[in-house]
Design a protein around this motif. Structure first.
Motif, PDB file in Angstrom:
ATOM      1  N   ALA A 264       0.805  -1.219   0.000  1.00 26.25           N
ATOM      2  CA  ALA A 264       0.000   0.000   0.000  1.00 26.25           C
ATOM      3  C   ALA A 264       0.835   1.264   0.000  1.00 26.25           C
ATOM      4  CB  ALA A 264      -0.927  -0.001   1.221  1.00 26.25           C
ATOM      5  N   CYS A 265       1.963   1.259   0.705  1.00 24.19           N
ATOM      6  CA  CYS A 265       2.715   2.505   0.936  1.00 24.19           C
ATOM      7  C   CYS A 265       4.125   2.491   0.374  1.00 24.19           C
ATOM      8  CB  CYS A 265       2.812   2.785   2.440  1.00 24.19           C
ATOM      9  SG  CYS A 265       1.258   2.779   3.311  1.00 24.19           S
ATOM     10  N   GLY A 266       4.646   1.344  -0.023  1.00 25.91           N
ATOM     11  CA  GLY A 266       6.046   1.252  -0.379  1.00 25.91           C
ATOM     12  C   GLY A 266       6.869   0.856   0.836  1.00 25.91           C
ATOM     13  N   PRO A 267       8.157   0.605   0.643  1.00 25.71           N
ATOM     14  CA  PRO A 267       9.019   0.161   1.749  1.00 25.71           C
ATOM     15  C   PRO A 267       9.419   1.304   2.674  1.00 25.71           C
ATOM     16  CG  PRO A 267      10.287   0.283  -0.282  1.00 25.71           C
ATOM     17  CD  PRO A 267       8.866   0.602  -0.662  1.00 25.71           C
ATOM     18  N   ILE A 268       8.693   1.470   3.766  1.00 26.09           N
ATOM     19  CA  ILE A 268       8.989   2.497   4.772  1.00 26.09           C
ATOM     20  C   ILE A 268       9.862   1.876   5.847  1.00 26.09           C
ATOM     21  CG2 ILE A 268       8.007   4.078   6.473  1.00 26.09           C
ATOM     22  CD1 ILE A 268       5.489   4.178   4.760  1.00 26.09           C
ATOM     23  N   GLY A 269      10.988   2.481   6.125  1.00 25.96           N
ATOM     24  CA  GLY A 269      11.945   1.902   7.056  1.00 25.96           C
ATOM     25  C   GLY A 269      11.958   2.558   8.418  1.00 25.96           C
ATOM     26  N   PHE A 270      12.561   1.873   9.378  1.00 24.22           N
ATOM     27  CA  PHE A 270      12.922   2.348  10.720  1.00 24.22           C
ATOM     28  C   PHE A 270      11.754   2.456  11.697  1.00 24.22           C
ATOM     29  CE2 PHE A 270      16.493   4.118   8.205  1.00 24.22           C
ATOM     30  CZ  PHE A 270      17.530   3.487   8.869  1.00 24.22           C
ATOM     31  N   VAL A 271      10.503   2.438  11.232  1.00 28.44           N
ATOM     32  CA  VAL A 271       9.385   2.490  12.179  1.00 28.44           C
ATOM     33  C   VAL A 271       9.396   1.243  13.062  1.00 28.44           C
ATOM     34  CG1 VAL A 271       6.875   2.561  12.411  1.00 28.44           C
ATOM     35  CG2 VAL A 271       7.998   3.915  10.652  1.00 28.44           C
ATOM     36  N   GLY A 272       9.598   0.078  12.447  1.00 29.47           N
ATOM     37  CA  GLY A 272       9.623  -1.163  13.203  1.00 29.47           C
ATOM     38  C   GLY A 272      10.832  -1.308  14.100  1.00 29.47           C
ATOM     39  N   LEU A 273      11.830  -0.465  13.936  1.00 25.89           N
ATOM     40  CA  LEU A 273      13.004  -0.493  14.803  1.00 25.89           C
ATOM     41  C   LEU A 273      12.823   0.430  16.001  1.00 25.89           C
ATOM     42  CD1 LEU A 273      15.997  -1.324  15.317  1.00 25.89           C
ATOM     43  CD2 LEU A 273      16.634   0.706  14.009  1.00 25.89           C
ATOM     44  N   MET A 274      12.387   1.656  15.737  1.00 27.61           N
ATOM     45  CA  MET A 274      12.302   2.658  16.801  1.00 27.61           C
ATOM     46  C   MET A 274      11.187   2.359  17.787  1.00 27.61           C
ATOM     47  SD  MET A 274      12.930   6.255  14.788  1.00 27.61           S
ATOM     48  CE  MET A 274      11.621   5.974  13.576  1.00 27.61           C
ATOM     49  N   VAL A 275      10.004   2.063  17.268  1.00 22.02           N
ATOM     50  CA  VAL A 275       8.821   1.970  18.122  1.00 22.02           C
ATOM     51  C   VAL A 275       8.942   0.884  19.194  1.00 22.02           C
ATOM     52  CG1 VAL A 275       6.375   1.350  18.083  1.00 22.02           C
ATOM     53  CG2 VAL A 275       7.262   3.028  16.466  1.00 22.02           C
ATOM     54  N   PRO A 276       9.334  -0.366  18.857  1.00 16.06           N
ATOM     55  CA  PRO A 276       9.417  -1.378  19.921  1.00 16.06           C
ATOM     56  C   PRO A 276      10.408  -1.024  21.023  1.00 16.06           C
ATOM     57  CG  PRO A 276       9.410  -2.426  17.764  1.00 16.06           C
ATOM     58  CD  PRO A 276       9.584  -0.963  17.529  1.00 16.06           C
ATOM     59  N   HIS A 277      11.517  -0.396  20.668  1.00 19.05           N
ATOM     60  CA  HIS A 277      12.503  -0.017  21.692  1.00 19.05           C
ATOM     61  C   HIS A 277      11.917   1.009  22.660  1.00 19.05           C
ATOM     62  CE1 HIS A 277      16.225  -2.107  20.668  1.00 19.05           C
ATOM     63  NE2 HIS A 277      15.865  -1.994  19.406  1.00 19.05           N
ATOM     64  N   LEU A 278      11.279   2.025  22.112  1.00 19.67           N
ATOM     65  CA  LEU A 278      10.701   3.055  22.968  1.00 19.67           C
ATOM     66  C   LEU A 278       9.594   2.476  23.850  1.00 19.67           C
ATOM     67  CD1 LEU A 278      10.533   6.011  20.410  1.00 19.67           C
ATOM     68  CD2 LEU A 278      12.242   5.594  22.183  1.00 19.67           C
ATOM     69  N   CYS A 279       8.770   1.613  23.279  1.00 16.52           N
ATOM     70  CA  CYS A 279       7.688   1.004  24.060  1.00 16.52           C
ATOM     71  C   CYS A 279       8.238   0.068  25.124  1.00 16.52           C
ATOM     72  CB  CYS A 279       6.730   0.258  23.135  1.00 16.52           C
ATOM     73  SG  CYS A 279       5.811   1.322  22.011  1.00 16.52           S
ATOM     74  N   ARG A 280       9.327  -0.621  24.813  1.00 16.87           N
ATOM     75  CA  ARG A 280       9.920  -1.545  25.778  1.00 16.87           C
ATOM     76  C   ARG A 280      10.478  -0.784  26.982  1.00 16.87           C
ATOM     77  NH1 ARG A 280      12.874  -3.907  22.266  1.00 16.87           N
ATOM     78  NH2 ARG A 280      11.290  -5.385  21.546  1.00 16.87           N
ATOM     79  N   LEU A 281      10.974   0.415  26.757  1.00 15.94           N
ATOM     80  CA  LEU A 281      11.451   1.227  27.866  1.00 15.94           C
ATOM     81  C   LEU A 281      10.297   1.694  28.751  1.00 15.94           C
ATOM     82  CD1 LEU A 281      14.118   3.405  26.006  1.00 15.94           C
ATOM     83  CD2 LEU A 281      14.533   1.500  27.565  1.00 15.94           C
ATOM     84  N   LEU A 282       9.102   1.791  28.181  1.00 18.87           N
ATOM     85  CA  LEU A 282       7.936   2.250  28.934  1.00 18.87           C
ATOM     86  C   LEU A 282       7.254   1.125  29.709  1.00 18.87           C
ATOM     87  CD1 LEU A 282       6.240   4.669  26.362  1.00 18.87           C
ATOM     88  CD2 LEU A 282       7.461   5.301  28.446  1.00 18.87           C
ATOM     89  N   VAL A 283       7.052  -0.019  29.055  1.00 19.60           N
ATOM     90  CA  VAL A 283       6.230  -1.075  29.659  1.00 19.60           C
ATOM     91  C   VAL A 283       6.979  -2.369  29.905  1.00 19.60           C
ATOM     92  CG1 VAL A 283       4.115  -0.132  28.694  1.00 19.60           C
ATOM     93  CG2 VAL A 283       5.388  -1.827  27.390  1.00 19.60           C
ATOM     94  N   GLY A 284       8.261  -2.428  29.579  1.00 23.17           N
ATOM     95  CA  GLY A 284       9.029  -3.636  29.830  1.00 23.17           C
ATOM     96  C   GLY A 284       8.923  -4.640  28.697  1.00 23.17           C
ATOM     97  N   VAL A 285       9.230  -5.885  28.992  1.00 28.37           N
ATOM     98  CA  VAL A 285       9.370  -6.906  27.960  1.00 28.37           C
ATOM     99  C   VAL A 285       8.157  -7.815  27.838  1.00 28.37           C
ATOM    100  CG1 VAL A 285      11.884  -6.911  28.153  1.00 28.37           C
ATOM    101  CG2 VAL A 285      10.531  -8.448  29.592  1.00 28.37           C
TER     102      VAL A 285
END
Length: 344
Positions: A264-285
């Motif tokens: 739908a959008c083309g190959p968008i990068g880095f969203v799947g890298l940044m978001v889980p790390h930031l969320c993991r710092l907030l709510v843990g593993v």
């Protein structure tokens, strides 16, 4: 002494309440970003026009502008949620903090499959693009994991990252080689390859929505299995978990999400890298909380990147893939250099 320890230790009920409150706050922030997305653009609109357009009226130019921005906002939210959630799944499946649909080459593989279908097989049906993109994403994921598993130690985070980076570069070159002789499709492909939501329509959303819903459901159901996998394969098997099946089901959900979002959008990068790390710092593993947080945060991040792309380059605009690359590249370097990356 024991009383002091009990006071210092957070109670499970309080932690659960905090996480639920954070999830509700994220949903409100996402709603606000959606309203901002339909309000901001080349033409300024007021709230009366937004309300009228949401009610189905397109009597003025401002209302028509809002009606065009609505599918763009919805697609950005869906694609961002898909990429954020698939990134969290890939990091959980591979136990690799650098895993990401872009870094592991999955997005590039989906894009290459679409280009081959378009250039060599004359693919024209819109629904076929999604199936081909999912097939390309799946084959690429298997290929990268197989390459990264070779040698001693199996699929270590470093070998998976290197295999994914090499595959991504190789597939990008193959894509260019396929497109170069085809001037009839080169122009449209270049804008799609950057990654963006500017050409979103409700038809495109209806095309990818069933695949995304299936991917969301599979990923959320896999949360408990991912918690078991995080303990290690041997311990997970000792707890009665079929490691191969659990890993395969979770990966299937991520592949569905990546393939649909890329189609739908083309190959968008880095969203799947940044978001889980930031969320993991907030709510843990704990993936039961991490996955919903990643979905909402990914949706908000991509909408925000789309809005920033419209503001920065007025009266023109930057594609959302360029904005996420500007933000994501320094973030990736920071993760690589961070000494405590294993604790994430």
């Amino acid at each position: 002494m024991r009383d002091a320890v009990e006071v210092a230790r957070p109670r499970p009920g309080r932690a659960r309440l905090f996480r639920a409150g954070g999830l509700a706050a994220l949903a409100l922030v996402l709603l606000g970003l959606c309203l901002l997305s339909v309000a901001v653009g080349t033409r300024e609109v007021d709230w009366q026009d937004i309300w009228a357009a949401l009610s189905g009226q397109v009597e003025t130019i401002a209302q028509a502008a809002v009606s065009v921005r609505m599918p763009r906002t919805i697609l950005a939210a869906l694609a961002g949620a898909a990429l954020g959630l698939s990134g969290a799944i890939m990091q959980g499946v591979t136990r690799n903090p650098l895993a990401d649909p872009g870094i592991l080459g999955v997005n590039t593989g989906a894009a290459l499959a679409v280009v081959i279908g378009l250039a060599w097989f004359g693919m024209s049906m819109a629904q076929a693009f999604v199936w081909v993109a999912i097939l390309g994403a799946g084959l690429t994921a298997v290929f990268v994991y197989a390459i990264g598993s070779m040698g001693r130690g199996g699929a270590t985070p470093l070998k998976l990252a290197l295999a994914g980076a090499a595959t991504s570069v190789a597939f990008s070159c193959f894509t260019i080689a396929v497109i170069l002789p085809r001037n009839d499709i080169a122009g449209g492909f270049r804008s799609w390859q950057i990654g963006g939501v500017g050409g979103a329509t409700f038809d495109v959303i209806r095309m990818v929505l069933p695949f995304m819903l299936a991917g969301f459901l599979i990923c959320l159901v896999s949360a408990r299995k991912l918690n078991s996998l995080a303990l290690g394969d041997d311990l997970a098997a000792g707890l009665g978990e079929n490691v191969a099946v659990a890993r395969g089901i979770a990966a299937l959900g991520a592949i569905l999400l990546c393939g649909a979002a890329t189609a739908a959008c083309g190959p968008i990068g880095f969203v799947g890298l940044m978001v889980p790390h930031l969320c993991r710092l907030l709510v843990g593993v704990d993936h039961r909380w991490l996955l919903p947080y990643a979905a909402l945060s990914g949706a908000g991040l991509l909408i925000l990147a789309d809005v920033l792309g419209r503001i920065i380059a007025r009266p023109s605009e930057l594609a959302v893939g360029i904005v996420t690359a500007f933000v994501g590249a320094p973030f990736f370097i920071w993760i690589v250099r961070r000494q405590r990356v294993r604790e994430l």
